[in-house]
Design an enzyme around this catalytic site. Structure first.
Site, PDB file in Angstrom:
ATOM      1  N   CYS A 296       0.843  -1.359   0.432  1.00  0.00           N
ATOM      2  CA  CYS A 296       0.160  -0.095   0.256  1.00  0.00           C
ATOM      3  C   CYS A 296       0.731   1.270  -0.155  1.00  0.00           C
ATOM      4  CB  CYS A 296      -0.932  -0.079   1.369  1.00  0.00           C
ATOM      5  SG  CYS A 296      -2.005  -1.580   1.603  1.00  0.00           S
TER       6      CYS A 296
HETATM    7  N1  SAJ Z   1       6.440   2.323   8.754  1.00  0.00           N
HETATM    8  C1  SAJ Z   1       7.935   2.420   9.280  1.00  0.00           C
HETATM    9  N2  SAJ Z   1       7.775   4.093  10.456  1.00  0.00           N
HETATM   10  C2  SAJ Z   1       6.393   3.994  10.695  1.00  0.00           C
HETATM   11  C3  SAJ Z   1       5.057   2.988  10.031  1.00  0.00           C
HETATM   12  C4  SAJ Z   1       5.648   2.088   9.180  1.00  0.00           C
HETATM   13  O1  SAJ Z   1       8.521   2.517   9.055  1.00  0.00           O
HETATM   14  O2  SAJ Z   1       6.339   5.113  11.584  1.00  0.00           O
HETATM   15  C5  SAJ Z   1       7.305   1.298   7.640  1.00  0.00           C
HETATM   16  C6  SAJ Z   1       6.858   0.075   8.083  1.00  0.00           C
HETATM   17  O3  SAJ Z   1       7.222  -1.035   9.088  1.00  0.00           O
HETATM   18  C7  SAJ Z   1       6.467  -0.577   6.634  1.00  0.00           C
HETATM   19  C8  SAJ Z   1       5.610   0.434   6.045  1.00  0.00           C
HETATM   20  O4  SAJ Z   1       6.177   1.272   6.832  1.00  0.00           O
HETATM   21  O5  SAJ Z   1       6.909  -1.162   6.417  1.00  0.00           O
HETATM   22  C9  SAJ Z   1       4.531   0.192   6.082  1.00  0.00           C
HETATM   23  O6  SAJ Z   1       3.836   0.186   7.112  1.00  0.00           O
HETATM   24  P1  SAJ Z   1       2.476   0.512   7.639  1.00  0.00           P
HETATM   25  O7  SAJ Z   1       1.949   0.209   8.899  1.00  0.00           O
HETATM   26  O8  SAJ Z   1       1.704   1.932   6.956  1.00  0.00           O
HETATM   27  O9  SAJ Z   1       1.004  -0.915   7.131  1.00  0.00           O
HETATM   28  P2  SAJ Z   1       0.757  -1.138   5.717  1.00  0.00           P
HETATM   29  O10 SAJ Z   1       1.475  -1.447   4.377  1.00  0.00           O
HETATM   30  O11 SAJ Z   1      -0.247  -2.526   5.890  1.00  0.00           O
HETATM   31  O12 SAJ Z   1      -0.616  -0.063   5.872  1.00  0.00           O
HETATM   32  C10 SAJ Z   1      -1.660  -0.249   5.456  1.00  0.00           C
HETATM   33  C11 SAJ Z   1      -2.556   0.863   5.097  1.00  0.00           C
HETATM   34  N3  SAJ Z   1      -3.760  -0.008   5.113  1.00  0.00           N
HETATM   35  C12 SAJ Z   1      -4.439   0.166   3.922  1.00  0.00           C
HETATM   36  O13 SAJ Z   1      -4.098   1.322   3.185  1.00  0.00           O
HETATM   37  C13 SAJ Z   1      -5.997   0.165   4.066  1.00  0.00           C
HETATM   38  C14 SAJ Z   1      -2.857   1.671   5.993  1.00  0.00           C
HETATM   39  O14 SAJ Z   1      -3.274   3.231   5.664  1.00  0.00           O
HETATM   40  C15 SAJ Z   1      -2.400   2.103   7.394  1.00  0.00           C
HETATM   41  O15 SAJ Z   1      -2.210   2.999   8.059  1.00  0.00           O
HETATM   42  C16 SAJ Z   1      -1.513   0.720   8.165  1.00  0.00           C
HETATM   43  O16 SAJ Z   1      -1.542  -0.417   7.435  1.00  0.00           O
HETATM   44  C17 SAJ Z   1      -2.011   0.723   9.598  1.00  0.00           C
HETATM   45  O17 SAJ Z   1      -2.104   1.812  10.287  1.00  0.00           O
HETATM   46  O18 SAJ Z   1      -1.748  -0.288  10.345  1.00  0.00           O
END
Ligand code: SAJ
Length: 457
Positions: A296
């Site tokens: 995403c």
């Molecule tokens: N990450 C960081 N630092 C952060 C947060 C995330 O490095 O502060 C990295 C994670 O390790 C990962 C990537 O970014 O590699 C994405 O992480 P993510 O927490 O955004 O997780 P995703 O990719 O599963 O995003 C989903 C998304 N959901 C949808 O698109 C419906 C996102 O909008 C959500 O906010 C996220 O899940 C969530 O909050 O869990």
């Protein structure tokens, strides 16, 4: 499941286009949705489509899933779930009761009243949108769609997809949108594995090509989901999701740049963020890491920048954040190189053991995982690599062939350097700290330890 949903919540007055034909078609469909006789279809039975199909089957609809993969179709028809958030114990009774079934045959659409399209929207290598899944799904749907149907695209995509690409494919044989058939966009917000927010209780944004489309989209989702948020048109709805995920990607890029700055200035960036997070308003913590993984966050913003460029505006924040996030794997490898150097070891020929290769904590998905980039870079520089990940038993690494997950403690002791890429909660960090020669921690997983062999991002 919210029992109130079973009582078909009252919907506000719905707009129509003032045409008696459209009122007939819209009213007929509204009635079928209200009394649960509408036949619901979901195209694409992945982590978005299957949970959606199950929610509508649970409130009494007959739901037909359509997917190209026979294995998925067979698994569903056996009542066996392959999606973490859909327990087989919930799905099986629905299949047995005849309320949920699946097929690879799109011709079933000729018997359906609503169709949700939940197919992937990846990026090409050139970082341009890959619309092939949406196009092929719509080509199939267009063959069988008929008067009175409601079609809703859920795949994350650039603003304008629904009205510019999908609508012309579905408008045929004189069928008029908003009168004879209805078309909306509704962004998927599924967060796999989220214990608190699942499909039924995540607010659902929906926007239609016409007010009658929006009204029917709201009516439809209100039958099975707790909160529905109607918006003006499909482009607003398409843009909502892109803002949500671009917001995340850019803020992660910001804290990654903060980590680079703090590294140079000898400041503990994790302490900075933890203290800033005590501000009770106007701040939201994000955390630096080894890079940006998942299907995403690293992908969705480039759908927006691609379309924005076509509209004559450079999406500079997205490009810059994409660059910074893309540099993090190189920054981590530099940290490993320096940690080995402090032990008078060259990276070339040293054994580096990676803890965690999934793209985020406690999941098994490695798509776009920064661990893949880091392992590839380490191999390119002549290091010997191994990894441990309880969720990922084996892994193919570019330039390194197939690797198997190893015992974390044993390998931590054997390796010249350990690097924590994904901070799964199940790792025995205390023993790793005791046994490892040096550990590069890219996730602050060792914040409670002060041992001298820890190098923090
Ligand atoms: N990450 C960081 N630092 C952060 C947060 C995330 O490095 O502060 C990295 C994670 O390790 C990962 C990537 O970014 O590699 C994405 O992480 P993510 O927490 O955004 O997780 P995703 O990719 O599963 O995003 C989903 C998304 N959901 C949808 O698109 C419906 C996102 O909008 C959500 O906010 C996220 O899940 C969530 O909050 O869990």
């Amino acid at each position: 499941m919210n029992s109130a949903l079973m009582d078909n919540p009252v919907n506000t007055m719905e707009e129509t286009d003032g045409n008696s034909g459209s009122q007939n078609a819209a009213e007929r469909l509204r009635e079928k949705i209200a009394n649960r006789t509408a036949r619901v279809g979901v195209v694409g039975l992945g982590y978005v489509g299957l949970p959606l199909a199950v929610e509508f089957a649970r409130v009494g609809y007959h739901v037909t899933g359509i997917d190209l993969q026979q294995s998925k179709v067979d698994s569903i028809n056996r009542g066996e779930s392959y999606i973490q958030d859909v327990p087989t114990s919930v799905m099986e009774p629905l299949v047995k009761a005849g309320r949920l079934n699946a097929t690879t045959d799109f011709s079933v659409i000729s018997e359906l009243d609503t169709i949700n399209i939940c197919v992937p929207t990846p990026l090409r290598k050139t970082k341009d949108p890959d619309m092939s899944y949406i196009v092929s799904a719509c080509q199939e749907i267009a063959q069988y769609i008929h008067a009175g149907t409601l079609t809703i695209l859920e795949s994350t995509t650039y603003p304008g997809t629904t009205d510019e690409l999908v609508l012309p494919m579905l408008e045929r044989d004189g069928l008029k949108v908003g009168e004879d058939f209805f078309l909306c966009f509704s962004p998927e917000r599924v967060d796999p594995g989220n214990p608190k927010f699942q499909t039924y209780n995540i607010p659902k944004v929906v926007g239609g090509i016409t007010p009658a489309c929006t009204a029917l989209g709201k009516h439809f989702y209100s039958q099975a989901l707790e909160t529905v948020v109607p918006v003006e048109g499909t482009r607003v709805a398409e843009m909502v999701k892109l803002l949500e995920n671009t917001f995340r990607m850019i803020n992660i890029g910001l804290v990654n740049e903060m980590a680079l700055m703090c590294g140079r200035m000898g400041i503990n960036v994790w302490e900075v963020i933890e203290a800033a997070a005590t501000k009770p308003f106007g701040f939201m913590p994000f955390y630096p890491g080894p890079g940006l993984g998942g299907h995403c966050i690293p992908v969705d913003p480039f759908y927006l920048s691609w379309k924005s460029k076509q509209s004559g505006i450079e999406a500079r924040f997205i490009e810059l954040a994409g660059y910074i996030n893309g540099q993090m794997p190189h920054f981590v490898v530099e940290k490993v190189q320096n940690a080995l150097n402090d032990q008078t070891k060259a990276l070339k020929g040293s054994h580096v053991h990676v803890l965690g290769v999934a793209y985020k904590r406690d999941i098994d998905d490695v798509r776009e995982s920064p661990a893949l980039d880091i392992l590839h870079l380490l191999l390119q520089k002549g290091a010997r690599v191994s990894y441990s990940d309880p969720f990922v038993p084996s892994l193919r690494v570019e330039g390194g062939g197939a690797l198997e997950s190893q015992d974390p403690v044993e390998l931590a002791e054997a390796a010249d350097c350990v690097v924590i890429i994904t901070d799964h909660t199940g790792f025995d960090y205390r023993t790793v700290v005791e046994r490892a020669k040096v550990i590069v921690d890219t996730r602050n997983a060792l914040k409670r330890y002060t041992a001298g062999n820890i190098v923090r991002l």
